[in-house]
Design a protein around this motif. Structure first.
Motif, PDB file in Angstrom:
ATOM      1  N   CYS A   7       1.250  -1.793   0.349  1.00 42.73           N
ATOM      2  CA  CYS A   7      -0.083   0.261  -0.129  1.00 42.73           C
ATOM      3  C   CYS A   7       0.705   1.544   0.827  1.00 42.73           C
ATOM      4  O   CYS A   7       1.752   1.635   0.948  1.00 42.73           O
ATOM      5  N   LEU A  66       0.939   6.045  -0.609  1.00 42.14           N
ATOM      6  CA  LEU A  66       0.756   6.991  -0.993  1.00 42.14           C
ATOM      7  C   LEU A  66       1.599   8.225  -1.370  1.00 42.14           C
ATOM      8  O   LEU A  66       2.665   8.055  -0.435  1.00 42.14           O
ATOM      9  N   TRP A 123       5.641   5.427   1.804  1.00 36.71           N
ATOM     10  CA  TRP A 123       5.104   6.131   1.485  1.00 36.71           C
ATOM     11  C   TRP A 123       5.887   8.251   0.816  1.00 36.71           C
ATOM     12  O   TRP A 123       7.184   7.845   1.345  1.00 36.71           O
ATOM     13  N   ASP A 130      -1.778  11.232  -5.185  1.00 32.19           N
ATOM     14  CA  ASP A 130      -3.194  11.046  -4.753  1.00 32.19           C
ATOM     15  C   ASP A 130      -4.092  11.914  -4.203  1.00 32.19           C
ATOM     16  O   ASP A 130      -5.219  12.526  -3.811  1.00 32.19           O
ATOM     17  N   PHE A 172      -6.344   7.431   4.907  1.00 33.21           N
ATOM     18  CA  PHE A 172      -5.251   6.571   3.839  1.00 33.21           C
ATOM     19  C   PHE A 172      -4.343   5.785   5.327  1.00 33.21           C
ATOM     20  O   PHE A 172      -4.105   4.746   4.454  1.00 33.21           O
ATOM     21  N   GLY A 194      -4.101   2.831   2.197  1.00 37.77           N
ATOM     22  CA  GLY A 194      -3.211   3.189   1.428  1.00 37.77           C
ATOM     23  C   GLY A 194      -4.077   3.417   0.311  1.00 37.77           C
ATOM     24  O   GLY A 194      -5.217   2.576   0.319  1.00 37.77           O
ATOM     25  N   VAL A 195      -3.411   2.830  -0.762  1.00 37.24           N
ATOM     26  CA  VAL A 195      -3.488   3.404  -2.540  1.00 37.24           C
ATOM     27  C   VAL A 195      -2.669   1.475  -2.853  1.00 37.24           C
ATOM     28  O   VAL A 195      -1.039   1.673  -2.559  1.00 37.24           O
TER      29      VAL A 195
END
Ligand code: TYD
Length: 218
Positions: free
Chosen positions: A3, A5, A92, A131, A211, A215-216
């Protein structure tokens, strides 16, 4: 797949974004997330050389196109060398200024061709998009006052032509950011740079908190 970001911080000089990006990095580090804190221009060794050229007052005769291409060269190197690898490793990335700075400074404020800037940004970012972007907004007068105070301590001779720009220029920059934020409301959050540092840190952390759970997907 980790994950990840990518968060960028933007705003006029003296808005307080550099303090906030550092504080957010410290807050996130406490949460078992590996954070890369970086900046533009100057996030790589090559980029530091480019940064020196850009901020040196002896280079005030740089043509607008040459200036634009230097910012983009810095970005191309930074994305490939730092940002992309970090995101691929599930880290991140927090970046103090990114492509919105070019749209706003070279585009809105200096009147360079926005289509060209958009194309160069796309090319130099090779598919990497923030993001989340914080625009730390504050009145120009407050920003300039803070920036001048900071420079009394840190300014080296011949450096930093930007902070001597005319007030209208900074007003155009501020307006440009607010316009960008209206055009990309899902990505760009405007936060109040006149808040005190601790309050603003909390506001920003509250936006990031959701997040932290997921997260993304990288
Ligand atoms: P810096 O000292 O990092 O200023 P700040 O602390 O305000 O971020 O100087 C960066 C300068 O470069 C700043 O005036 C904004 C300008 N800039 C551009 O004009 N275009 C860009 O694409 C970027 C990344 C920065």
């Amino acid at each position: 797949m980790g994950c990840t970001l990518f968060i960028t911080f933007e705003g006029i000089e003296g808005c307080g974004k550099t303090t906030q990006v550092r504080r957010l990095a410290d807050n996130i580090k406490g949460m078992e997330i590996t954070v890369v804190l970086t900046l533009e221009p100057g996030g790589t060794r090559v980029g530091q050389d480019i940064r020196r050229m850009l901020l040196d007052s002896r280079n005030s005769n740089l043509t607008p196109l040459a200036e634009l291409l230097l910012y983009e060269a810095d970005r191309a190197q930074h994305v490939e060398e730092v940002i992309k690898p970090a995101l691929e490793e599930g880290k991140w990335v927090l970046c103090d200024r990114f492509f919105d700075s070019t749209m706003v400074y070279q585009g809105y404020a200096r009147g360079q061709d926005m289509t060209l800037i958009g194309d160069l940004n796309e090319k130099c970012c090779s598919g990497i998009l923030p993001d989340l972007t914080f625009v730390v907004d504050c009145p120009v007068q407050i920003g300039i006052k803070r920036a001048l105070k900071r420079n009394e301590v840190h300014m080296e001779e011949g450096q930093d032509r930007f902070e001597r720009e005319k007030r209208d220029f900074h007003e155009a920059v501020r307006k440009g950011y607010l316009k960008m934020a209206m055009e990309a409301p899902k990505r760009i959050v405007v936060v109040d740079g006149t808040l005190n540092k601790d309050e603003l840190e909390k506001v920003i952390f509250n936006y990031v908190r959701p997040f932290l759970a997921g997260g993304v997907e990288a």
